[in-house]
Design an enzyme around this catalytic site. Structure first.
Site, mmCIF file in Angstrom:
data_model
loop_
_atom_site.group_PDB
_atom_site.id
_atom_site.type_symbol
_atom_site.label_atom_id
_atom_site.label_comp_id
_atom_site.label_asym_id
_atom_site.label_seq_id
_atom_site.Cartn_x
_atom_site.Cartn_y
_atom_site.Cartn_z
ATOM 1 N N THR A 182 11.297 -43.966 -8.160
ATOM 2 C CA THR A 182 12.129 -42.784 -7.993
ATOM 3 C C THR A 182 13.597 -43.034 -8.292
ATOM 4 O O THR A 182 14.359 -42.097 -8.504
ATOM 5 C CB THR A 182 12.039 -42.270 -6.545
ATOM 6 O OG1 THR A 182 12.388 -43.342 -5.665
ATOM 7 C CG2 THR A 182 10.621 -41.828 -6.225
ATOM 8 N N ALA A 203 7.447 -40.969 5.553
ATOM 9 C CA ALA A 203 7.113 -40.689 6.951
ATOM 10 C C ALA A 203 6.194 -39.476 7.055
ATOM 11 O O ALA A 203 5.203 -39.490 7.788
ATOM 12 C CB ALA A 203 8.393 -40.469 7.754
ATOM 13 N N GLU A 246 0.830 -1.204 0.000
ATOM 14 C CA GLU A 246 0.000 0.000 0.000
ATOM 15 C C GLU A 246 0.869 1.259 0.000
ATOM 16 O O GLU A 246 0.544 2.255 -0.673
ATOM 17 C CB GLU A 246 -0.907 0.033 1.245
ATOM 18 C CG GLU A 246 -1.924 -1.115 1.310
ATOM 19 C CD GLU A 246 -1.396 -2.325 2.076
ATOM 20 O OE1 GLU A 246 -0.174 -2.601 1.969
ATOM 21 O OE2 GLU A 246 -2.179 -3.002 2.745
ATOM 22 N N LEU A 306 11.881 -40.731 4.201
ATOM 23 C CA LEU A 306 11.459 -39.523 4.924
ATOM 24 C C LEU A 306 10.163 -38.955 4.326
ATOM 25 O O LEU A 306 9.247 -38.573 5.053
ATOM 26 C CB LEU A 306 12.578 -38.473 4.914
ATOM 27 C CG LEU A 306 12.280 -37.194 5.701
ATOM 28 C CD1 LEU A 306 11.917 -37.499 7.155
ATOM 29 C CD2 LEU A 306 13.471 -36.235 5.644
ATOM 30 N N CYS A 317 -2.899 -3.849 7.092
ATOM 31 C CA CYS A 317 -2.582 -4.112 8.496
ATOM 32 C C CYS A 317 -2.987 -2.937 9.374
ATOM 33 O O CYS A 317 -3.040 -1.790 8.932
ATOM 34 C CB CYS A 317 -1.088 -4.421 8.653
ATOM 35 S SG CYS A 317 -0.030 -3.038 8.209
ATOM 36 N N PRO A 350 12.247 -41.897 -0.418
ATOM 37 C CA PRO A 350 10.982 -42.562 -0.087
ATOM 38 C C PRO A 350 10.771 -42.724 1.423
ATOM 39 O O PRO A 350 9.638 -42.696 1.880
ATOM 40 C CB PRO A 350 11.098 -43.932 -0.747
ATOM 41 C CG PRO A 350 12.178 -43.813 -1.757
ATOM 42 C CD PRO A 350 13.084 -42.706 -1.316
#
Lengths: 374, 374
Positions: free
Chosen positions: B168, B315, B59, B312, B82, B310
């Site tokens: 992968t 998970a 702004e 992590l 804001c 694959p």
């Protein structure tokens, strides 16, 4: 700027291709062909498409509709007019007799019985002839017929349904309804356009698959559904050791062909039940798939749809027999314990088969991927 | 028929969003915001966008450009102005002082320090205020900021590169260059827009990954590249047992955060090298990923990009921490012996996570799939 005459030719040929596509489910073993007759002023005076083998060709329908107005007109045909006497008289002669002044073909006929002779005959008679308008589109429409004429093999499409992580079923074999109803209707249309639907013993035994075309599931108009119902694809089972009993839903659904390694003296039993048995051993306990495809082509098969599990589909892939993958991808994950897309163990990246993705589009909540060997 | 005034509002807001997007790589931890000032006659008299935290808001830039012409004009802002004194004075007050007659916001600020107070302050001062123009687009642009404000967690994007058959890497780990250069540039842009790029010990050890943003590989204009270079994402390594040595390329590339289960008395070593160590054990030998994400959000992380193997990535998926999958699919088959997309063994179809595919598009010869939990 495009030449206006050329743009006109393309527009009429596009219409002829649209007509030809109406034969998608029914012309087998013939090609799909459409024809448009355009008078000197640009008016379409006749339209036709080939419906079924043994019935009139597209040109005949279009010329009949045009009648006297065909004289001096231009005929647009999606495939070179035939020059040989088959079950119907040659179309090149019919065009001559009707007195058309110009013939535009999308492509030469790959049939060695024609192969330029149809256009040559017309040219020799003083008719203006050209070829190659929207040729790519015309070739795609008859990809199987062309392949059979040129190579003596059908065009092999492998249909696979997989999750986003490339799995076809849980380790247990549980797999029903990975994809939604619109994808299943798309598969029905793929079956209906094929000369042959081919599967393996695993699929037929585990899924109790019949691999038939169900006209009410095609989601096409009544005319198309009726044409599809009148010309169902040949169902072929690859079952090296004849594991599938004649009581299976697959055999109960109608006559089929079975490719095996050895008849084991049971051939008569299958033949008596109306089925055809092909003995095509490769010597290693498996059916010789290339030989099988050649047999199917010899019997007039243009397009073969393989709907099989990872083992048989993987065998086609490993042997380089796949012309096109049609993969229906469902927006879910089946996880790392689930079954692979194709049984095809590779060790090095350098062995990885490269593909070209021709098309990806939404089919309901699923996505259809068309990929071909690069 | 659409109301012409409404269509005008949308057009100006679309321009404001376009401006806001220029801050894609640089506003972190602030949201990306754009602003357009439109005089009574419809002329755009001021434009601005937020570049960097600590620097003027959108702004302020737009009002400066508009000068006296802001009086009686309409201000379009992609986020509610804001109302609080942060590092810069409140924008709502600046708009009031400039004498704008109307303020249109795309959405309320999810920041609890604002949350309607900015618009309320303007309304109380007699200014015409509306909100909700192109809100969906505005929310998407700041999906991470909104998530952090609303839930105290970042937006987690998991990037995966796979073959058409969902693999992968080869079983050996061989995986370099599955996807082509355009896909790699797209990944660079994903890194650059993220507050955090997160990886695991396997990836950093096996691929010698640095996970940095390389401005010359972003394929964006010079201004964008400079902004990206000036605000690199925080690199976070999940390494429960501190397996990655400080000599690894990852650590040599600059200061990073490491999430581990136990410091093993080596914390000082990492800290001395300029890195931050977080001890976040879950009690089973693994790092508590949810806790880690909360810590990252507390440190201002809006968008987290997970680029991991694959294990992590699996998970994160298994724990329901993934907000979006960005899958780059290469047109090749790596075969059934290759590594899975995610380590996530499932037994029954009923356990299969359902996704919604938001977008599929070509990126060079590869395809980018955006999927979110259904």
């Amino acid at each position: 700027m495009q030449d206006p005459a050329q743009a006109g030719d393309q527009a009429y040929m596009a219409r002829a291709l649209q007509l030809a596509r109406r034969g998608l489910f029914s012309t087998h073993p013939n090609p799909r062909v459409g024809c448009v007759i355009v008078a000197a002023g640009g008016e379409i005076v006749g339209e036709g498409w080939h419906q079924r083998a043994g019935e009139p060709h597209a040109e005949v329908h279009a010329l009949r509709q045009a009648g006297e107005r065909a004289r001096g007109a231009t005929a647009y045909v999606t495939l070179e007019p035939c020059s040989h006497h088959g079950r119907t008289p040659p179309c090149a002669e019919a065009l001559l007799k009707a007195g058309v002044g110009r013939v535009v073909a999308a492509m030469q006929d790959p049939n060695p019985l024609v192969a330029g002779r149809g256009l040559g005959l017309l040219r020799a008679a003083g008719i203006e002839v050209s070829s190659g308008v929207l040729e790519q589109e015309a070739r795609e429409l008859n990809v199987g017929f062309i392949r059979r004429m040129e190579l003596g093999l059908p065009y092999v499409r492998v249909k696979l349904a997989m999750s986003l992580d490339g799995r076809t079923a849980m380790a247990s074999g549980e797999s029903q309804w990975i994809t939604g109803a619109p994808a299943r209707a798309a598969v029905q249309r793929l079956r209906a356009r094929s000369s042959v639907v081919l599967s393996g013993a695993d699929t037929v035994l585990c899924d109790n698959a019949r691999l038939t075309v169900r006209a009410d599931e095609l989601e096409v108009d009544a005319e198309q559904a009726a044409l599809a119902a009148a010309r169902p694809p040949l169902r072929v089972l690859v079952d090296g050791q004849l594991r599938v009993p004649l009581s299976a839903a697959f055999f109960q659904a109608g006559p089929a062909w079975v490719a095996c390694c050895d008849e084991d003296g049971r051939g008569e039993e299958y033949r008596a039940a109306g089925h055809e048995l092909l003995r095509l051993p490769r010597g290693d306990g498996h059916v010789d798939l290339r030989h099988l495809l050649a047999e199917l082509a010899a019997a007039g098969a243009n397009e073969v749809l393989v709907e099989a599990g990872p083992r048989l589909a993987g065998a086609f892939a490993r042997e380089g027999l796949v012309d096109e993958y049609r993969i229906f991808m469902a927006p879910q994950l089946l996880g790392s314990a689930a079954r692979p897309l194709l049984d095809w163990p590779l060790e090095r990246m350098s062995e990885a088969p490269q593909l070209t993705i021709r098309d990806i589009r939404a089919v309901g909540r699923d996505w259809q991927i068309i990929a071909v060997p690069a």
